[in-house]
Scaffold this motif. Structure first.
Motif, mmCIF file in Angstrom:
data_model
loop_
_atom_site.group_PDB
_atom_site.id
_atom_site.type_symbol
_atom_site.label_atom_id
_atom_site.label_comp_id
_atom_site.label_asym_id
_atom_site.label_seq_id
_atom_site.Cartn_x
_atom_site.Cartn_y
_atom_site.Cartn_z
ATOM 1 N N LEU A 148 91.391 49.585 51.937
ATOM 2 C CA LEU A 148 89.937 49.203 51.152
ATOM 3 C C LEU A 148 89.763 50.674 50.627
ATOM 4 O O LEU A 148 88.859 50.673 49.779
ATOM 5 C CB LEU A 148 89.449 48.336 51.892
ATOM 6 N N VAL A 154 78.336 48.155 47.949
ATOM 7 C CA VAL A 154 79.251 47.733 48.056
ATOM 8 C C VAL A 154 79.537 46.260 49.038
ATOM 9 O O VAL A 154 78.727 46.829 50.210
ATOM 10 C CB VAL A 154 80.327 48.398 48.543
ATOM 11 N N VAL A 164 81.548 45.697 44.213
ATOM 12 C CA VAL A 164 80.656 47.027 43.681
ATOM 13 C C VAL A 164 79.829 46.840 42.501
ATOM 14 O O VAL A 164 79.630 46.038 41.589
ATOM 15 C CB VAL A 164 81.856 47.875 43.080
ATOM 16 N N GLY A 182 79.360 44.749 55.381
ATOM 17 C CA GLY A 182 80.511 44.712 55.633
ATOM 18 C C GLY A 182 80.394 42.865 56.202
ATOM 19 O O GLY A 182 79.959 43.240 57.600
ATOM 20 N N PHE A 222 88.466 46.591 58.674
ATOM 21 C CA PHE A 222 88.604 46.966 56.976
ATOM 22 C C PHE A 222 89.542 47.650 56.978
ATOM 23 O O PHE A 222 89.430 48.988 57.481
ATOM 24 C CB PHE A 222 87.410 46.762 56.257
ATOM 25 N N ASP A 234 88.044 41.487 50.437
ATOM 26 C CA ASP A 234 87.084 40.385 48.776
ATOM 27 C C ASP A 234 86.499 42.034 49.252
ATOM 28 O O ASP A 234 85.090 42.526 50.112
ATOM 29 C CB ASP A 234 86.210 39.607 48.888
ATOM 30 N N ALA A 235 85.354 43.041 48.045
ATOM 31 C CA ALA A 235 84.880 43.960 47.874
ATOM 32 C C ALA A 235 84.190 43.933 46.870
ATOM 33 O O ALA A 235 84.830 43.559 45.542
ATOM 34 C CB ALA A 235 85.051 45.204 48.025
ATOM 35 N N LEU A 292 82.825 48.835 59.250
ATOM 36 C CA LEU A 292 83.164 49.433 57.718
ATOM 37 C C LEU A 292 82.138 50.528 58.237
ATOM 38 O O LEU A 292 82.283 51.641 56.954
ATOM 39 C CB LEU A 292 82.486 47.901 56.579
ATOM 40 N N CYS A 351 81.288 43.988 51.141
ATOM 41 C CA CYS A 351 83.141 43.392 51.673
ATOM 42 C C CYS A 351 83.056 42.008 53.053
ATOM 43 O O CYS A 351 81.897 42.018 53.794
ATOM 44 C CB CYS A 351 83.446 44.930 52.311
ATOM 45 N N TYR A 352 84.342 41.518 52.471
ATOM 46 C CA TYR A 352 84.054 40.156 53.350
ATOM 47 C C TYR A 352 85.669 40.734 53.520
ATOM 48 O O TYR A 352 86.646 40.928 53.083
ATOM 49 C CB TYR A 352 84.079 39.387 53.018
ATOM 50 N N SER A 403 75.985 49.638 51.758
ATOM 51 C CA SER A 403 77.485 49.288 51.828
ATOM 52 C C SER A 403 77.094 48.143 53.337
ATOM 53 O O SER A 403 75.785 47.918 53.769
ATOM 54 C CB SER A 403 78.627 49.867 52.674
ATOM 55 N N LEU A 419 88.382 51.636 47.088
ATOM 56 C CA LEU A 419 87.204 51.767 47.053
ATOM 57 C C LEU A 419 86.414 53.578 45.946
ATOM 58 O O LEU A 419 85.833 53.336 45.418
ATOM 59 C CB LEU A 419 85.928 52.206 48.582
#
Length: 253
Positions: free
Chosen positions: A23, A129, A246, A103, A19, A243-244, A49, A131-132, A101, A27
């Motif tokens: 990012l 969170v 939260v 990921g 990532f 994308d994220a 991540l 994430c992608y 998180s 964040l």
């Protein structure tokens, strides 16, 4: 479709890009992943991540069910502690973590159980969170052409084409009582040599984690030829969408 990332762990660690630093900057602006934060990275895989949060000054524990992926993560070091455990039952102490998180992995979990475990782990007001990062599959691009070839080899691959911006993620979190949901997204361009892009595609769930070795080798040879003929330039410039999502555990529960 049985998926096992163990056989492709080396490709995953070597050719899957991390990532981007931006990012973690974004964040942090939301109060997530600040220096000193305690982070659990579930489904950590090879730790991409987790290492990003560690580089931001967090104390990070990574958990995953795959010993092969964890072995690759541990080879990278970078101040993360790893243990083998599922996202749905990490065995870690509850109400002790500022961030949970995930990921590139939320879709693999038993999501109601995973979100319940995240809520158990987090301190009141702590953040979950998701994430992608997915490569572009716009018409005429190398991503679309590679994905078409992958589908020819594995037409039953259900998640081909990416999982970012999945509306179910918001439903999962809201149903579990999470609040203050905030999404962010941006594009970044990642350079790949032909060899690296082939490794990236071999590490995909529908190729290296699913197909037998002879089919993986045949796919790789066909992809090499496709790149030679249609996309001869190196390095390839591959646009990725980051994308994220939260969400916060309520502060008063």
């Amino acid at each position: 479709m049985a998926v096992n990332f163990g056989p492709t762990a080396h490709d995953y660690a070597r050719y899957r890009t991390g990532f981007p630093p931006d990012l973690f900057v974004r964040l942090a602006a939301l109060g997530v992943g600040l220096p000193g934060h305690r982070v659990v990275d579930v489904g950590t895989g090879t730790g991409v991540l987790a290492r990003g949060f560690a580089a931001a000054g967090c104390t990070v524990a990574g958990v995953d069910v795959s010993p092969e992926l964890l072995a690759e993560a541990e080879r990278c070091g970078a101040g993360v502690s790893y243990q083998r455990a599922p996202a749905e039952d990490t065995g870690l102490p509850g109400q002790a973590w500022d961030v949970v998180s995930a990921g590139q992995c939320w879709h693999w979990f038993d999501r109601p159980r995973a979100v319940a475990e995240a809520r158990r782990l987090l301190v009141p007001g702590g953040a979950l969170v998701i994430c992608y990062r997915d490569f572009s599959t716009g018409p005429g691009g190398v991503g679309a052409a590679s994905l078409d070839l992958a589908r020819a080899y594995n037409p039953d691959w259900p998640d081909a084409g990416g999982l970012a911006e999945n509306p179910h993620w918001r439903d999962d979190l809201a149903a579990a009582g999470f609040e203050r949901l905030h999404g962010l997204a941006f594009d970044t361009v990642v350079p790949f040599t032909h060899r690296a892009w082939r490794g990236r595609m071999r590490s995909a769930s529908g190729i290296g984690a699913t197909l037998p070795p002879d089919r993986i080798a045949a796919f790789d040879a066909d992809l090499a030829e496709l790149l030679r003929v249609r996309f001869p330039q190196e390095p390839l410039q591959i646009t990725h969408r980051i994308d994220a999502l939260v969400a916060r555990r309520p502060a008063d529960h």
